[in-house]
Design a protein around this motif. Structure first.
Motif, PDB file in Angstrom:
ATOM      1  N   UNK A 228     -18.451 -26.942   4.817  1.00  0.00           N
ATOM      2  CA  UNK A 228     -17.051 -27.346   4.636  1.00  0.00           C
ATOM      3  C   UNK A 228     -16.137 -26.151   4.856  1.00  0.00           C
ATOM      4  N   UNK A 229     -16.533 -24.993   4.345  1.00  0.00           N
ATOM      5  CA  UNK A 229     -15.733 -23.784   4.547  1.00  0.00           C
ATOM      6  C   UNK A 229     -15.705 -23.377   6.025  1.00  0.00           C
ATOM      7  N   UNK A 230     -16.789 -23.620   6.754  1.00  0.00           N
ATOM      8  CA  UNK A 230     -16.795 -23.363   8.199  1.00  0.00           C
ATOM      9  C   UNK A 230     -15.785 -24.277   8.875  1.00  0.00           C
ATOM     10  N   UNK A 231     -15.746 -25.541   8.455  1.00  0.00           N
ATOM     11  CA  UNK A 231     -14.774 -26.489   9.028  1.00  0.00           C
ATOM     12  C   UNK A 231     -13.342 -26.127   8.669  1.00  0.00           C
ATOM     13  N   UNK A 232     -13.163 -25.410   7.584  1.00  0.00           N
ATOM     14  CA  UNK A 232     -11.833 -24.943   7.181  1.00  0.00           C
ATOM     15  C   UNK A 232     -11.544 -23.545   7.724  1.00  0.00           C
ATOM     16  N   UNK A 233     -12.437 -23.047   8.581  1.00  0.00           N
ATOM     17  CA  UNK A 233     -12.321 -21.736   9.226  1.00  0.00           C
ATOM     18  C   UNK A 233     -12.332 -20.584   8.218  1.00  0.00           C
ATOM     19  N   UNK A 234     -13.006 -20.810   7.083  1.00  0.00           N
ATOM     20  CA  UNK A 234     -13.063 -19.800   6.033  1.00  0.00           C
ATOM     21  C   UNK A 234     -14.449 -19.177   5.884  1.00  0.00           C
ATOM     22  N   UNK A 235     -15.431 -19.658   6.620  1.00  0.00           N
ATOM     23  CA  UNK A 235     -16.781 -19.104   6.546  1.00  0.00           C
ATOM     24  C   UNK A 235     -17.333 -18.989   7.964  1.00  0.00           C
ATOM     25  N   UNK A 236     -18.436 -18.278   8.079  1.00  0.00           N
ATOM     26  CA  UNK A 236     -19.062 -18.022   9.375  1.00  0.00           C
ATOM     27  C   UNK A 236     -20.464 -18.638   9.395  1.00  0.00           C
ATOM     28  N   UNK A 237     -21.015 -18.864  10.570  1.00  0.00           N
ATOM     29  CA  UNK A 237     -22.391 -19.376  10.630  1.00  0.00           C
ATOM     30  C   UNK A 237     -23.385 -18.462   9.920  1.00  0.00           C
TER      31      UNK A 237
ATOM     32  N   UNK B 186      -1.623 -38.914  18.315  1.00  0.00           N
ATOM     33  CA  UNK B 186      -1.388 -37.575  17.758  1.00  0.00           C
ATOM     34  C   UNK B 186      -2.488 -37.177  16.781  1.00  0.00           C
ATOM     35  N   UNK B 187      -2.922 -38.112  15.965  1.00  0.00           N
ATOM     36  CA  UNK B 187      -3.997 -37.816  15.008  1.00  0.00           C
ATOM     37  C   UNK B 187      -5.293 -37.505  15.755  1.00  0.00           C
ATOM     38  N   UNK B 188      -5.598 -38.268  16.783  1.00  0.00           N
ATOM     39  CA  UNK B 188      -6.811 -38.029  17.571  1.00  0.00           C
ATOM     40  C   UNK B 188      -6.739 -36.660  18.250  1.00  0.00           C
ATOM     41  N   UNK B 189      -5.587 -36.318  18.800  1.00  0.00           N
ATOM     42  CA  UNK B 189      -5.417 -34.999  19.425  1.00  0.00           C
ATOM     43  C   UNK B 189      -5.558 -33.895  18.376  1.00  0.00           C
ATOM     44  N   UNK B 190      -5.021 -34.113  17.202  1.00  0.00           N
ATOM     45  CA  UNK B 190      -5.158 -33.139  16.112  1.00  0.00           C
ATOM     46  C   UNK B 190      -6.609 -32.949  15.698  1.00  0.00           C
ATOM     47  N   UNK B 191      -7.357 -34.041  15.602  1.00  0.00           N
ATOM     48  CA  UNK B 191      -8.781 -33.940  15.258  1.00  0.00           C
ATOM     49  C   UNK B 191      -9.559 -33.208  16.353  1.00  0.00           C
ATOM     50  N   UNK B 192      -9.199 -33.470  17.611  1.00  0.00           N
ATOM     51  CA  UNK B 192      -9.872 -32.776  18.714  1.00  0.00           C
ATOM     52  C   UNK B 192      -9.542 -31.278  18.664  1.00  0.00           C
ATOM     53  N   UNK B 193      -8.292 -30.945  18.376  1.00  0.00           N
ATOM     54  CA  UNK B 193      -7.901 -29.531  18.267  1.00  0.00           C
ATOM     55  C   UNK B 193      -8.670 -28.856  17.129  1.00  0.00           C
ATOM     56  N   UNK B 194      -8.845 -29.570  16.033  1.00  0.00           N
ATOM     57  CA  UNK B 194      -9.619 -29.038  14.896  1.00  0.00           C
ATOM     58  C   UNK B 194     -11.068 -28.802  15.329  1.00  0.00           C
ATOM     59  N   UNK B 195     -11.653 -29.759  16.044  1.00  0.00           N
ATOM     60  CA  UNK B 195     -13.022 -29.604  16.537  1.00  0.00           C
ATOM     61  C   UNK B 195     -13.135 -28.379  17.435  1.00  0.00           C
ATOM     62  N   UNK B 196     -12.166 -28.181  18.320  1.00  0.00           N
ATOM     63  CA  UNK B 196     -12.173 -27.023  19.228  1.00  0.00           C
ATOM     64  C   UNK B 196     -12.051 -25.731  18.429  1.00  0.00           C
ATOM     65  N   UNK B 197     -11.154 -25.711  17.442  1.00  0.00           N
ATOM     66  CA  UNK B 197     -10.969 -24.507  16.632  1.00  0.00           C
ATOM     67  C   UNK B 197     -12.256 -24.132  15.886  1.00  0.00           C
ATOM     68  N   UNK B 198     -12.906 -25.125  15.310  1.00  0.00           N
ATOM     69  CA  UNK B 198     -14.149 -24.864  14.574  1.00  0.00           C
ATOM     70  C   UNK B 198     -15.245 -24.412  15.537  1.00  0.00           C
ATOM     71  N   UNK B 199     -15.393 -25.123  16.664  1.00  0.00           N
ATOM     72  CA  UNK B 199     -16.403 -24.729  17.658  1.00  0.00           C
ATOM     73  C   UNK B 199     -16.144 -23.315  18.170  1.00  0.00           C
ATOM     74  N   UNK B 200     -14.885 -23.017  18.444  1.00  0.00           N
ATOM     75  CA  UNK B 200     -14.534 -21.684  18.939  1.00  0.00           C
ATOM     76  C   UNK B 200     -14.883 -20.612  17.919  1.00  0.00           C
ATOM     77  N   UNK B 201     -14.618 -20.885  16.662  1.00  0.00           N
ATOM     78  CA  UNK B 201     -14.947 -19.899  15.618  1.00  0.00           C
ATOM     79  C   UNK B 201     -16.459 -19.688  15.538  1.00  0.00           C
ATOM     80  N   UNK B 202     -17.220 -20.772  15.625  1.00  0.00           N
ATOM     81  CA  UNK B 202     -18.684 -20.656  15.586  1.00  0.00           C
ATOM     82  C   UNK B 202     -19.175 -19.892  16.814  1.00  0.00           C
TER      83      UNK B 202
END
Length: 185
Positions: free
Chosen positions: A21-30, A134-150
């Motif tokens: 969950x913290x990884x999804x919130x961009x607060x933790x690392x793999x 807009x919500x779907x685009x926001x969820x996709x942006x969140x997915x990209x942000x999390x994937x990018x961080x990982x």
């Protein structure tokens, strides 16, 4: 003995879930996840299950089991290729847990939006409302942000390249799914 072992496993899973969950919130690392085969299997199973539910909601004539299995397997294949190419296979367990676990969590959060979108599509002949888009685009942006961080943490690269790779990963999965099963209807 069995109850103490279950308590230890439950505590370890609870800790891993918090980390995901913290990884999804961009607060933790793999790297914060344990390098556990059991956790990896659990994350893959969770990603598959949530995708199965989502595809079951979305497809009328497709096979949700096959769609979810293919998407889950392709994510693993693409991830292994990425790790092999970058010579970081030693990071497989933790990074794959992060990718699959975050995919399960983000898709789980997306399920109510999918249900809402289906209801809206039925109400409107023109497709989704702008708010749903807009919500779907926001969820996709969140997915990209999390994937990018990982990707950034796993491959130790700069964030702009990690974002580009996250977008490429998302598009690659979609292209393979469309190639194998045709466009969504």
């Amino acid at each position: 003995m069995i109850t103490s072992r279950l308590r230890v496993n439950f505590a370890a899973m609870r800790t891993a879930l918090r980390t995901l969950i913290r990884i999804c919130l961009l607060a933790a690392k793999p790297q914060d996840l344990p390098a556990s085969r059991e956790l990896l299997v659990g994350c893959i199973a969770a990603a598959f299950t949530v995708q199965f539910v989502g595809y079951n909601m979305l497809t009328e004539d497709g096979n949700p089991f096959l769609l979810a299995a293919t998407n889950t397997a392709m994510m693993g294949v693409i991830w292994v290729m990425l790790l092999q190419f970058s010579r970081h296979m030693d990071r497989w367990h933790q990074s794959a847990c992060a990718i699959y676990g975050s995919m399960a969590i983000i898709n789980l959060v997306s399920l109510p939006v999918i249900a809402w979108s289906i209801d809206l599509t039925g109400m409107e002949a023109g497709g989704l409302r702008d708010s749903a888009r807009l919500i779907v685009i926001g969820l996709w942006a969140w997915e990209i942000a999390v994937s990018a961080r990982i990707i950034r943490e796993t491959l130790e690269i700069r964030m702009p390249l990690a974002v580009a790779m996250g977008i490429a990963l998302s598009f690659a999965l979609q292209i393979v799914m469309v190639f194998l099963f045709g466009p969504a209807r």
